[in-house]
Design an enzyme around this catalytic site. Structure first.
Site, short mmCIF file in Angstrom:
data_model
loop_
_atom_site.label_atom_id
_atom_site.label_comp_id
_atom_site.label_asym_id
_atom_site.label_seq_id
_atom_site.Cartn_x
_atom_site.Cartn_y
_atom_site.Cartn_z
N LYS A 112 0.82 -1.21 0.00
CA LYS A 112 0.00 0.00 0.00
C LYS A 112 0.86 1.27 0.00
O LYS A 112 0.44 2.30 -0.50
CB LYS A 112 -0.92 0.03 1.23
CG LYS A 112 -1.77 -1.20 1.46
CD LYS A 112 -2.83 -1.41 0.40
CE LYS A 112 -4.00 -2.26 0.82
NZ LYS A 112 -3.76 -3.69 0.94
C1 LIG Z 1 -4.46 -4.82 0.59
C2 LIG Z 1 -3.69 -6.10 0.58
C3 LIG Z 1 -4.01 -7.15 -0.30
C4 LIG Z 1 -5.19 -7.07 -1.23
O1 LIG Z 1 -5.03 -6.10 -2.22
P1 LIG Z 1 -6.29 -5.55 -3.03
O2 LIG Z 1 -5.77 -4.43 -3.85
O3 LIG Z 1 -7.28 -5.10 -1.99
O4 LIG Z 1 -6.81 -6.69 -3.83
C5 LIG Z 1 -3.20 -8.26 -0.29
N1 LIG Z 1 -2.17 -8.38 0.55
C6 LIG Z 1 -1.85 -7.41 1.42
C7 LIG Z 1 -0.70 -7.60 2.33
C8 LIG Z 1 -2.59 -6.23 1.47
O5 LIG Z 1 -2.25 -5.27 2.33
#
Ligand SMILES: *Cc1c(COP(=O)(O)O)cnc(C)c1O
Length: 466
Positions: A112
């Site tokens: 993120k």
């Molecule tokens: C947010 C997240 C996901 C999922 O990603 P999306 O974009 O919501 O599909 C997978 N793994 C981790 C560690 C995340 O933080």
């Protein structure tokens, strides 16, 4: 470049507008009016660029007139300068076919950060320009919250209210949110699941009591700028593995369908992607949708991969729109049906459109643990539970010979040290950059699942629109 809503009714916005907007006024999500496309020669010319330069090149067509190329590059250098690996998103080879793309070298240890470090800077730029305040409301299953808070903490013109489902995020995730001491950061633990939290947030965007007084912004992946920033690492990885002259496949641990949708965008832009594997855990609505056409939400089962404990994947609507001839009225009707019944059938046309690029797989907790153990014992790599779900899917899927398969390593293993230790016997250490997380004091409001109480909490604390 302007942006249209997946439900066809909202006024189109430019890049500055979509960055500061949440959901479109018609309840849809914004997408570019058309996909910019690079020729093979243009893609080949991107080989070897440092990450920030590559990022500016990939994003420039989406930004349009909202930023100059020099300003965009400047922001990318600032955002990616905070990553601790020189490559920003390094590739690691596991075996002959399988690779990991490590996306967790940012400040809060999950992918993120790649998008949110940039988004924090974009907010500041655009809010200063229009002399405005922004009230960010978000729901997090753990990682978005910490990354967004890190990206905006202490910034003027922004207040952030982050809802997380009480008791359903890891201790590291929670502390990364609740120990940030800044006057513009508000953590709220609510009773219920991530989907409940997300529902409250969607309702706030439609609540005229709030939208009339505050400029409401989003940091969830409904925000287009986030997806745009994630397109970059698909290019970075594929270029290293031989694109555009060689096809590459990706396996993506998926929750809200943002990360894998960014892969879809990369493919639309001309990157030769052989396949995108949508890896889910037992919360498998996307696996059922892609394999059987059945998009129906069940109850959320909490797992060791909480960022994927999601039943309603907001960004799937963006794919539906693209696979429905971009017919906003049809998508609006389909989504209204889903909102009423929590279920919908994909049309044959939609299924065919998706099958060309997407495959899906569901991984249960035992398989997830086995994948962590395989990576540790056979490859010497500690991987987190989300990454393990991607890797398990990757190891099962058949591909044409010679196509490299990149699993996105979405979180640092130390962020989920307990399940990693249970599976492998090895307890990964938190990197120095997170500091004394377990010594710091936490601050967090606890609210019930009552919408009015949550809305009132925000209204009492946020700075009104200018
Ligand atoms: C947010 C997240 C996901 C999922 O990603 P999306 O974009 O919501 O599909 C997978 N793994 C981790 C560690 C995340 O933080």
């Amino acid at each position: 470049m302007d942006y249209v809503s997946t439900r066809g009714m909202a006024v189109p916005l430019d890049f500055e507008g979509v960055t500061l907007a949440g959901l479109a006024a018609d309840g849809g999500l914004y997408v570019p009016r058309e996909w910019p496309r690079f020729t093979e020669a243009e893609i080949a010319a991107l080989t070897g660029l440092p990450y920030a330069r590559l990022a500016a090149r990939i994003m420039l067509p989406f930004v349009g007139d909202s930023l100059s190329e020099a300003r965009l590059l400047d922001m990318c250098e600032t955002a990616y300068g905070r990553f601790t690996h020189a490559a920003v998103t390094p590739l690691v080879q596991l075996d002959k076919r399988n690779w990991l793309l490590e996306l967790f070298h940012g400040p809060t240890l999950a992918f993120k950060d790649v998008a949110l470090q940039l988004l924090g800077l974009l907010f500041e730029e655009f809010l200063t320009r229009c002399d405005e305040n922004l009230t960010i409301v978000g729901a997090t299953s753990g990682d978005t919250g910490s990354a967004a808070i890190d990206a905006v903490a202490g910034r003027e013109r922004v207040d952030i209210f982050m809802l997380h489902p009480k008791g359903r995020v890891s201790d590291v995730q929670r502390r990364q949110m609740t120990t940030v001491k800044a006057p513009n950061v508000y953590n709220i633990a609510i009773e219920g699941s991530f989907d409940d939290a997300q529902r409250h947030v969607k309702r706030m965007f439609a609540d005229e009591g709030l939208t009339g007084r505050f400029r409401m912004g989003a940091v969830n992946s409904i925000n287009w700028a986030r997806l745009m920033a994630q397109v970059v690492y698909y290019f970075a990885a594929a270029l290293q593995l031989g694109a555009p002259h060689r096809k590459v496949a990706f396996s993506v641990p998926t929750g809200n369908f943002g990360d894998v949708f960014a892969g879809y965008v990369a493919a639309q832009m001309g990157l030769p992607i052989e396949r995108l594997v949508v890896a889910t855990n037992v919360n498998d609505i996307l696996h059922r949708a892609l394999s059987q056409g059945d998009y129906s939400a069940g109850e959320v089962t909490p797992t060791a991969a909480p960022s994927m404990d999601i039943q309603v994947s907001s960004n799937f609507e963006r794919l539906l729109f693209d696979c429905s001839g971009r017919d906003g009225a049809a998508v609006a009707a389909q989504m209204r049906g889903f909102d009423d019944t929590r279920a919908m059938r994909l049309t044959d046309g939609q299924r065919e459109g998706m099958a060309g690029l997407f495959t899906s797989a569901r991984t249960d907790p035992d398989e997830m643990a086995l994948a962590m153990r395989w990576a540790w014992e056979e490859c010497g790599q500690a991987i987190d539970p989300h990454t393990a779900i991607g890797l398990h899917a990757a190891r099962r899927i058949e591909l044409a010979g010679g196509v490299p398969l990149v699993t996105l390593a979405t979180a640092h293993p130390a962020k989920f040290h307990d399940p990693v230790e249970r599976a492998t016997g090895f307890r990964p250490n938190l990197p120095d950059r997170v500091g004394d997380l377990f010594q710091r004091e936490e601050a967090c409001a606890e609210l019930s699942g009552d919408y009015d109480a949550i809305a009132a909490y925000v209204a009492e604390r946020a700075a009104p629109a200018a």
